[in-house]
Each structure stands twice: as C-alpha cells, then as structure tokens.
Design a protein around this motif. Structure first.
Motif, PDB file in Angstrom:
ATOM      1  N   ASP A  99       0.870  -1.171   0.000  1.00 55.98           N
ATOM      2  CA  ASP A  99       0.000   0.000   0.000  1.00 55.98           C
ATOM      3  C   ASP A  99       0.909   1.225   0.000  1.00 55.98           C
ATOM      4  O   ASP A  99       1.579   1.486   0.997  1.00 55.98           O
ATOM      5  N   GLN A 101       0.178   4.357  -0.043  1.00 53.39           N
ATOM      6  CA  GLN A 101      -0.343   5.518   0.673  1.00 53.39           C
ATOM      7  C   GLN A 101      -0.900   5.056   2.006  1.00 53.39           C
ATOM      8  O   GLN A 101      -2.112   4.876   2.152  1.00 53.39           O
ATOM      9  N   PRO A 102      -0.016   4.845   2.981  1.00 52.96           N
ATOM     10  CA  PRO A 102      -0.443   4.292   4.269  1.00 52.96           C
ATOM     11  C   PRO A 102      -1.573   5.090   4.892  1.00 52.96           C
ATOM     12  O   PRO A 102      -1.540   6.320   4.903  1.00 52.96           O
ATOM     13  N   TYR A 109      -5.395  -1.135   7.650  1.00 48.47           N
ATOM     14  CA  TYR A 109      -4.473  -1.995   6.928  1.00 48.47           C
ATOM     15  C   TYR A 109      -5.179  -3.228   6.373  1.00 48.47           C
ATOM     16  O   TYR A 109      -4.669  -3.876   5.471  1.00 48.47           O
ATOM     17  N   GLN A 112      -8.249  -4.610   1.584  1.00 48.22           N
ATOM     18  CA  GLN A 112      -7.502  -5.080   0.417  1.00 48.22           C
ATOM     19  C   GLN A 112      -7.488  -4.054  -0.712  1.00 48.22           C
ATOM     20  O   GLN A 112      -6.523  -4.001  -1.480  1.00 48.22           O
ATOM     21  N   LYS A 113      -8.543  -3.259  -0.800  1.00 51.96           N
ATOM     22  CA  LYS A 113      -8.650  -2.300  -1.907  1.00 51.96           C
ATOM     23  C   LYS A 113      -7.598  -1.204  -1.816  1.00 51.96           C
ATOM     24  O   LYS A 113      -7.334  -0.504  -2.782  1.00 51.96           O
ATOM     25  N   ARG A 114      -6.988  -1.057  -0.637  1.00 56.74           N
ATOM     26  CA  ARG A 114      -5.978  -0.027  -0.470  1.00 56.74           C
ATOM     27  C   ARG A 114      -4.661  -0.414  -1.145  1.00 56.74           C
ATOM     28  O   ARG A 114      -3.849   0.443  -1.446  1.00 56.74           O
ATOM     29  N   TYR A 115      -4.449  -1.704  -1.337  1.00 54.10           N
ATOM     30  CA  TYR A 115      -3.138  -2.184  -1.771  1.00 54.10           C
ATOM     31  C   TYR A 115      -2.986  -2.047  -3.279  1.00 54.10           C
ATOM     32  O   TYR A 115      -3.873  -2.438  -4.046  1.00 54.10           O
ATOM     33  N   ASP A 116      -1.837  -1.537  -3.668  1.00 54.80           N
ATOM     34  CA  ASP A 116      -1.595  -1.200  -5.066  1.00 54.80           C
ATOM     35  C   ASP A 116      -0.901  -2.317  -5.840  1.00 54.80           C
ATOM     36  O   ASP A 116      -1.075  -2.423  -7.054  1.00 54.80           O
ATOM     37  N   TRP A 118       0.584  -6.514  -5.790  1.00 56.76           N
ATOM     38  CA  TRP A 118       0.446  -7.848  -5.202  1.00 56.76           C
ATOM     39  C   TRP A 118       1.485  -8.796  -5.806  1.00 56.76           C
ATOM     40  O   TRP A 118       1.841  -8.686  -6.982  1.00 56.76           O
TER      41      TRP A 118
END
Length: 128
Positions: A99, A101-102, A109, A112-116, A118
């Motif tokens: 992610d 943009q913490p 945290y 899941q949609k926050r993570y850019d 994988w």
C-alpha cells in the motif's frame, strides 16, 4: 512500479512453523505499508498481517495473533511472516501486497482495496 515475489511456502504438519518471505523491488521503500493476505480454497481472500515500513507498527487478524509475526528488513527490502503453531485452517495461498499511501489508522491496513501491488502468492499447506 513495484515487484513483489513471495517464497517460503510448503507442506508442514500441525504445530509446525514456516517463514514466508516477500522480496520487494522497483522503487525506494519509505512510507508504505506491507501486508500479508491469504486465500483458502473456496473462500475469499482475507487479511493476515501488515507492517508500516517506516514506523514498524504492525496489525494482525485475531486468528493469528500470538502465532504469526510480521517483520521487515529495510536494507534488504524484505518482508517476512513467521508462522508458528500452524493449524490446518491456515492452509491457503499467501500473498504479499504493498500500500503506497499508508492510512492514518492501523485498522485500515485490513482493506484489500488499499493495496496497489500484489505478489503471485505462495502455497502453505498444513496437514492434520
């Protein structure tokens, strides 16, 4: 761009241990959150643990607290998930994610949609 490569999965008996590794490359890691997620057969992917790369703050899902430990090596750009006292219900494909943009709150945290970015995942199988 960020590349994430997981390793360390395998077959282990109940009560055993494994350490998953995630190698990150492609950019300078400073203010990011790195997370581990897992997906068991027939189930949705779920949050396991996350760590703030710079602050070192961590967050775990309840089912792994006291058994799993997330850590990072800033110099090597590696994130680890030490898994102890493994149970059959821990069987899943484990994914590393970044992610960039913490969020303000550690509880975010889990989203899941926050993570850019994988990784491709690594299989963990715990036999009973």
């Amino acid at each position: 761009q960020v590349q994430l490569v997981e390793s360390g999965g395998g077959l282990v008996q109940t009560g055993g241990s494994l350490r998953l590794s995630c190698a990150a490359s492609g950019r300078t890691f400073s203010n990011v959150v790195m997370g581990w997620f897992r997906q068991a057969p027939g189930k949705e992917r779920e949050f396991v643990a996350a760590i703030n790369w710079s602050a070192g703050s961590t967050y775990y899902t309840d089912s792994v607290k006291g058994r799993f430990t997330i850590s990072r090596d800033n110099a090597k750009k590696m994130v680890y998930l030490q898994m102890n006292s493994l149970k059959p219900e821990d069987t899943a494909v484990y994914y590393c994610a970044a992610d960039l943009q913490p969020p303000l709150y550690v509880t975010w945290y889990t989203n899941q949609k926050r993570y850019d970015y994988w990784g491709q995942g690594t299989q963990v199988t715990v036999s009973s």
